[in-house]
Enzyme design. Structure first.
Site, PDB file in Angstrom:
ATOM      1  N   CYS A  89       9.219   2.966   5.074  1.00  0.00           N
ATOM      2  CA  CYS A  89       9.797   1.642   5.294  1.00  0.00           C
ATOM      3  C   CYS A  89      11.005   1.440   4.395  1.00  0.00           C
ATOM      4  CB  CYS A  89       8.740   0.569   5.025  1.00  0.00           C
ATOM      5  SG  CYS A  89       9.329  -1.118   5.207  1.00  0.00           S
TER       6      CYS A  89
ATOM      7  N   HIS B 285      -4.562 -20.515  -2.600  1.00  0.00           N
ATOM      8  CA  HIS B 285      -4.654 -19.533  -1.527  1.00  0.00           C
ATOM      9  C   HIS B 285      -5.985 -18.798  -1.638  1.00  0.00           C
ATOM     10  CE1 HIS B 285      -0.049 -19.716  -1.426  1.00  0.00           C
ATOM     11  NE2 HIS B 285      -0.477 -20.205  -0.274  1.00  0.00           N
TER      12      HIS B 285
ATOM     13  N   CYS C 264      -3.258   7.819 -37.514  1.00  0.00           N
ATOM     14  CA  CYS C 264      -3.493   9.130 -38.134  1.00  0.00           C
ATOM     15  C   CYS C 264      -3.064   9.179 -39.590  1.00  0.00           C
ATOM     16  CB  CYS C 264      -2.767  10.219 -37.350  1.00  0.00           C
ATOM     17  SG  CYS C 264      -0.971  10.021 -37.295  1.00  0.00           S
TER      18      CYS C 264
END
Length: 903
Positions: free
Chosen positions: A795, A636, A728
């Site tokens: 929507c 595509h 740390c």
């Protein structure tokens, strides 16, 4: 059943699980290997020191590592553009290959892993000891385990460049090895045999039909005898197969006497190098300990005929080696050598003039490529490599150096170790040809030329041999045969599978750094397309040659390449150099890809006009320039602006698990290499971080409690609750999540804190449930993961941010293209933006403006009342205060006047 469970367990390994899985299996193997290395009687083998259950475990762990290795190759294919993960996977492959090679050596499973000891031959003995028999009569010396089970890279293979160069320098300074290469013609009287003369030089000069001139240096007789014996043994098929394989140098123990025979003393093989391989192919054995002279010759053999090559032996012990036949075909001369051979046959010139012509031709020779072909079981094999035109005297050393420094980058496929024996070459014609640009030794089947049978009958004559050479030169001038495969040294399993399944056409190109980078990117982007269109399942061999043109490489980068090569050579196992079986890119090329990947930002794409305009599937605009569109793996096509914006939105929303093609009917995922090419640095860092978070959700981890640290730490249990943060370096408790309190249980403070957390969790859960009940028309759970989603407008096509599930808000069914225009869902027809009805029970909150007005009115009323009541009080109080002040002032002035009048 157990194997199925193991395969399922290996297939489920993710990026974060594969390393602990490999570490666990290697740790289990460590204890078994230590038991196998324990000191014991010399006649007890390593595998006999383990019990039956321990041997079973050893096999199980080995199978796990083999399956894990195939899984790592799949992960390498998926993470081909990820630098850190790719380097980590290559390191795991090195460790797995080393441990598997060591196990095979100790257990003696593979025939190619057995090293044979060269026997000693006496001067009065006419029979040569069989190497195959002697290899099975004794055990190997027990070697102490090296540090290959540790996390650091092992140092198992000894054929690195530094060790090779130091070994060669030491041998040259001690033994002063001199090599002289001569080539002479073959007359009708000789039998195509190679003979060496004794210490007496008159034997060779008085021999009838002698056609080989060999110069030997005067050394001690005993030392020369021992060197020739070593040459005979290493020249055999068994020792040659062991020398060619990429295996470590394993010393052999002094065995006990068997059947009254004297045990052979221990002897160490020279570690394998490219020089060793070329010498074994050319018939040059450099294992002698004294100064010798090497001769390289060329022979021509017709179909159905076997060349009998007799090894060098200072005691004329050549007749005993007829049962050990092997072919050695090599050529290092130009086309003028063939013409000089024809002139010698016609004019009967002496050998001295022939040697002078050969030396003059060597000075004018400018070779660009060196190619040699050999045959095993009727399969053509070919090796190509670059050599320097300025070093004709030592082409093998230059070839080894160029190979080790990465001068010739290739796709390697593992093939079995070569056994150059005439027994494996039935009905073949081996012809050596030479051109001005290429020196090639070709092996053609009998069906190639129908006239080979007639020529083989007259092969004793020099005229027929010269005609064979001419015909072969004409045949070699044509296109190369597509059924040739590149020679590779190593384990034989992969080559057999490849030869039975695939046949690749010959592809030979020279690339610059930029072109090599683009080719590797294409391999990483479309491996499936290559397998479908490029690989065809036929019974044949394959050749995929990629030559790396290093003309633009600077000298300052050679040291880095040497360091990378030494690491790769030292970590290679029984397969030689580890390869990526999915699409055939070896580790050197992968490391080159990691190095060249950094230059991708500076690379400018060249715009070319397309034959037909391409339409973007998002904006539906047509583009006619190649640099304006991008094609995904699913074919595509999108413009760069649309696909870049699509990826930016997905990454910003944290939907890194659902980055697929934007086409509605295509759900193929977009690979990391394509994401890297289409995103900027900021979005790429976001993608990596969100991917890490998504992968950590499935892992049993704890977060560091330090306020400025956001590092996830994995591990911990009730027995070992103390975890250490790698960032740390603070220790914290795995149970309560607070700082470390080693030596005591979780204290009351932690328990109270946990109680407060529980209360807050309960209250929050109650409030959340009330909110859901009162707003059930605006909040709905996801059909897949049950995460609650709130919607007020927009929507009805919803996407869950947690599981990336797409569904309809009205019917809660999975969303498909055309959902709101399909008759299958009548309740959703034409209702994509429909808002549900809000019942009367819902009371919306009051407007915020009205509330503000009320507050302002209250303030004004309050201020007015205060001013109305307070203003008179202020006026009255002020007047009273003023009167009091005036009265006091008058009273004081009268007192002062009265006092003045008295005095």
């Amino acid at each position: 059943m157990a194997s199925v469970e193991l395969e399922q367990q290996v297939d489920d390994l993710t990026v974060s699980k594969v390393t602990p899985f490999v570490e666990k299996n290697i740790d289990e193997l460590n204890s078994l290997v230590q038991l196998m290395f324990t000191p014991s009687a010399p006649d007890i083998h390593c595998t006999q020191k383990l019990s039956k259950s321990q041997n079973t475990k050893l096999i199980q762990y080995k199978i796990r590592l083999e399956k894990t290795r195939s899984r790592i190759l799949v992960l390498i294919d998926n993470y081909i553009t990820h630098e850190e993960k790719l380097s980590h996977f290559l390191g795991l492959l090195d460790r797995i290959d080393d441990i598997l090679t060591t196990i095979k050596i100790m257990s003696g499973e593979d025939e190619e892993l057995n090293f044979t000891l060269p026997p000693t031959t006496n001067n009065n003995n006419n029979n040569t000891t069989n190497v195959l028999e002697s290899s099975s009569d004794s055990d190997y010396d027990i070697i102490q385990p090296r540090e290959f089970l540790k996390k650091s890279k092992p140092n198992l293979i000894l054929s690195t460049k530094n060790s090779l160069s130091s070994l060669l320098k030491r041998k040259k300074s001690k033994n002063q090895i001199t090599t002289t290469t001569t080539t002479t013609t073959t007359t009708a009287n000789n039998n195509n045999t190679r003979r060496n003369r004794n210490n007496n030089n008159n034997n060779n000069n008085n021999a009838n039909g002698a056609n080989r001139t060999i110069d030997t240096s005067s050394e001690d007789d005993d030392e020369s005898i021992s060197s020739s014996d070593d040459d005979i043994v290493i020249g055999s098929r068994r020792s040659r197969a062991a020398t060619i394989s990429y295996l470590p140098n394993v010393p052999r123990a002094n065995p006990t006497p068997i059947n009254g025979r004297t045990p052979t003393p221990s002897h160490n093989f020279e570690p394998f190098t490219i020089n060793t391989f070329l010498n074994s192919v050319n018939g040059v054995n450099k294992t002698s300990t004294t100064s010798t002279t090497t001769t390289t010759t060329t022979t021509t053999t017709a179909a159905g005929r076997t060349n009998k090559t007799v090894n060098r032996n200072n005691n004329n012990n050549n007749n005993n080696n007829n049962n050990k036949r092997f072919e050695i075909e090599s050529e290092e001369e130009s086309e003028t050598d063939i013409s000089s051979e024809e002139e010698e046959n016609n004019n009967n010139n002496n050998n001295n003039s022939n040697n002078n012509n050969n030396s003059n031709n060597n000075n004018n020779l400018k070779l660009k490529t060196k190619s040699m072909s050999f045959t095993k079981n009727g399969i053509p094999l070919k090796i190509r490599s670059r050599i320097n035109s300025e070093s004709e005297s030592e082409p093998e050393n230059q070839l080894a150096e160029s190979y080790e420094l990465g001068k010739c980058q290739r796709k390697h496929i593992s093939t079995p170790s070569l056994r150059l024996s005439s027994a494996h070459l039935p009905n073949t014609t081996t012809t050596t040809t030479t051109t001005t640009t290429t020196t090639t030794t070709t092996t053609s089947p009998k069906s190639v030329n129908n006239n080979d049978d007639d020529e083989s009958s007259d092969s004793d004559s020099s005229d027929s041999e010269i005609e064979n050479i001419k015909q072969t030169i004409k045949k070699n001038n044509g296109p190369p045969s597509p059924m040739t495969t590149e020679i590779i040294i190593g384990y034989s399993g992969h080559s057999k599978r490849l030869c039975n399944r695939y046949s690749l056409p010959t592809v030979q190109k020279s690339f610059t750094k930029q072109q090599l980078h683009e080719e590797i990117i294409n391999f990483g982007r479309t491996p499936s397309r290559i397998k479908q269109s490029f690989l065809k399942p036929v019974n044949g061999d394959a050749e995929l040659v990629f030559e790396y043109d290093d003309s633009e490489e600077e000298e300052e980068e050679e040291e880095e390449e040497e360091g990378e090569e030494s690491d790769s050579e030292s970590s290679s196992g029984s397969e030689g150099e580890v390869i990526v079986e999915s699409f055939g890119i070896e580790k050197k090329v992968l490391r080159q890809y990691i190095k060249l990947k950094k230059e991708m930002e500076d690379r400018k794409k060249v715009s070319t006009k397309l034959e037909e305009p391409v339409e973007c599937k998002i904006c539906y605009m047509e583009y006619d320039q190649s640099n304006e569109v991008f094609t995904l793996e699913c074919d595509h096509v999108y413009c760069f602006d649309c696909i870049t914006e699509h990826l930016r939105i997905l990454i910003t929303e944290g939907r890194v698990l659902d980055i697929s093609c934007p086409h509605p009917q295509c759900k193929k995922e977009i690979k990391e290499s394509e994401i890297y090419m289409l995103t900027n640095e900021k979005n790429w860092l976001k993608y990596q971080k969100f991917s890490m978070i998504a992968s950590l959700k499935t892992e049993p981890i704890k977060w560091c409690p330090t306020p400025d640290c956001d590092t996830p730490v994995r591990g911990g249990s009730e027995r070992n609750p103390i975890l250490n943060c790698p960032k740390c370096s603070n220790d914290f408790c795995w149970i309560c999540g607070e700082y470390s309190h080693e030596g005591a249980k979780c204290g009351t403070e932690a328990m109270e804190l946990q109680g407060r957390k529980n209360k807050s969790i309960e209250s929050a859960a109650t409030a959340y449930i009330d909110f859901l009940e009162s707003n059930k028309h605006f909040v709905k759970p996801c059909p897949t993961c049950k995460s609650h989603i709130e919607k007020h407008d927009g929507c009805n096509h919803m996407t869950c941010i947690n599981c990336q599930h797409q569904f309809c808000w009205l019917c809660m069914n999975p969303y498909q293209s055309g959902h709101y225009s399909s008759n299958e869902y009548p309740e959703c027809f034409d209702r994509q933006y429909y808002s549900p009805f809000v019942p009367d029970t819902y009371t919306p909150p009051p407007p915020r403006r009205r509330h503000r007005k009320l507050k302002m009115a209250k303030k004004i009323t309050l201020y007015t009342a205060a001013f109305t009541v307070g203003a008179p009080l202020l006026l009255i109080g002020g007047a009273v205060l003023l009167c009091v002040k005036i009265h006091k002032h008058r009273k004081n002035r009268a007192r002062r006047n009265r006092n003045v009048g008295l005095y």
